[in-house]
Scaffold this motif. Sequence first.
Motif, PDB file in Angstrom:
ATOM      1  N   GLN A 124       0.836  -1.108  -0.133  1.00 63.90           N
ATOM      2  CA  GLN A 124       0.037  -0.146  -0.001  1.00 63.90           C
ATOM      3  C   GLN A 124       0.989   1.420  -0.007  1.00 63.90           C
ATOM      4  O   GLN A 124       0.528   2.241  -0.863  1.00 63.90           O
ATOM      5  CB  GLN A 124      -0.806  -0.086   1.010  1.00 63.90           C
ATOM      6  CG  GLN A 124      -1.831  -1.156   1.465  1.00 63.90           C
ATOM      7  CD  GLN A 124      -2.812  -0.787  -0.090  1.00 63.90           C
ATOM      8  OE1 GLN A 124      -3.196  -0.039  -0.679  1.00 63.90           O
ATOM      9  NE2 GLN A 124      -3.515  -2.294  -0.418  1.00 63.90           N
ATOM     10  N   LYS A 177       2.053   2.150  -3.256  1.00 64.02           N
ATOM     11  CA  LYS A 177       1.423   2.615  -4.332  1.00 64.02           C
ATOM     12  C   LYS A 177       0.982   4.078  -3.990  1.00 64.02           C
ATOM     13  O   LYS A 177       0.223   4.755  -4.594  1.00 64.02           O
ATOM     14  CB  LYS A 177      -0.076   1.555  -4.190  1.00 64.02           C
ATOM     15  CG  LYS A 177       0.014   0.397  -4.459  1.00 64.02           C
ATOM     16  CD  LYS A 177      -1.186  -0.197  -4.374  1.00 64.02           C
ATOM     17  CE  LYS A 177      -1.523  -1.353  -4.558  1.00 64.02           C
ATOM     18  NZ  LYS A 177      -2.850  -2.072  -4.526  1.00 64.02           N
ATOM     19  N   ASP A 236      -0.348   5.005  -1.207  1.00 63.47           N
ATOM     20  CA  ASP A 236      -1.430   5.245  -0.448  1.00 63.47           C
ATOM     21  C   ASP A 236      -1.408   5.084   1.416  1.00 63.47           C
ATOM     22  O   ASP A 236      -1.535   3.888   1.807  1.00 63.47           O
ATOM     23  CB  ASP A 236      -2.464   4.083  -0.795  1.00 63.47           C
ATOM     24  CG  ASP A 236      -4.058   4.274  -0.482  1.00 63.47           C
ATOM     25  OD1 ASP A 236      -4.153   5.003   0.516  1.00 63.47           O
ATOM     26  OD2 ASP A 236      -4.905   3.556  -1.045  1.00 63.47           O
ATOM     27  N   LYS A 243       4.022  10.711  -3.492  1.00 57.84           N
ATOM     28  CA  LYS A 243       4.775   9.199  -3.952  1.00 57.84           C
ATOM     29  C   LYS A 243       6.142   9.419  -3.997  1.00 57.84           C
ATOM     30  O   LYS A 243       7.006   8.310  -3.539  1.00 57.84           O
ATOM     31  CB  LYS A 243       4.192   8.938  -5.322  1.00 57.84           C
ATOM     32  CG  LYS A 243       4.270   7.204  -5.266  1.00 57.84           C
ATOM     33  CD  LYS A 243       3.280   6.615  -6.391  1.00 57.84           C
ATOM     34  CE  LYS A 243       3.594   5.408  -6.831  1.00 57.84           C
ATOM     35  NZ  LYS A 243       4.533   4.438  -6.286  1.00 57.84           N
TER      36      LYS A 243
END
Length: 151
Positions: A44, A47, A49, A89
């Motif tokens: 996760q 990604k 997130d 990110k």
Amino acid sequence: MKFVKSFTTLLFFIVTLTLSFTMQAQEHKDIKKVKAILQGQAAQWNKGDIEAFMQDYWKSDKLQFIGSKGVTYGWQQTFDNYKRRYPDKAAMGQLTFDILNAQRLSKKVISITGKFTLKREKDMPTGYFLLLWKKIKGRWVIIADHTSASN
């Protein structure tokens, strides 16, 4: 009479051995489950997130996160700190965990000690962590996280 004592002793030994194997199997199953959750968290994170990453933390004001700046209490505060420190990110990079030790402390508590590596474009911070997991309402969640970077 001697036969009854021998039989009782043998039966006690068999029951004790069976219970020991059953408890070890459950311990292995619980640790395997927590390790899988931890690897899911890394996925996760990778990604980008953070919210999904945080789903395996205890949603409570009693959650503890211990880092270089001291102790933070509460799920929301921990989440906000992650969002502030890792705003996108690129800042999050690619996270990997290496588990060094896993111990079932009780039926409902597991400790995991490990190393993290965060690969980013310009650097690669690493460090160590100690996570305390507790089974609450049938679900394993992190109740305390002590993470410190080594570089």
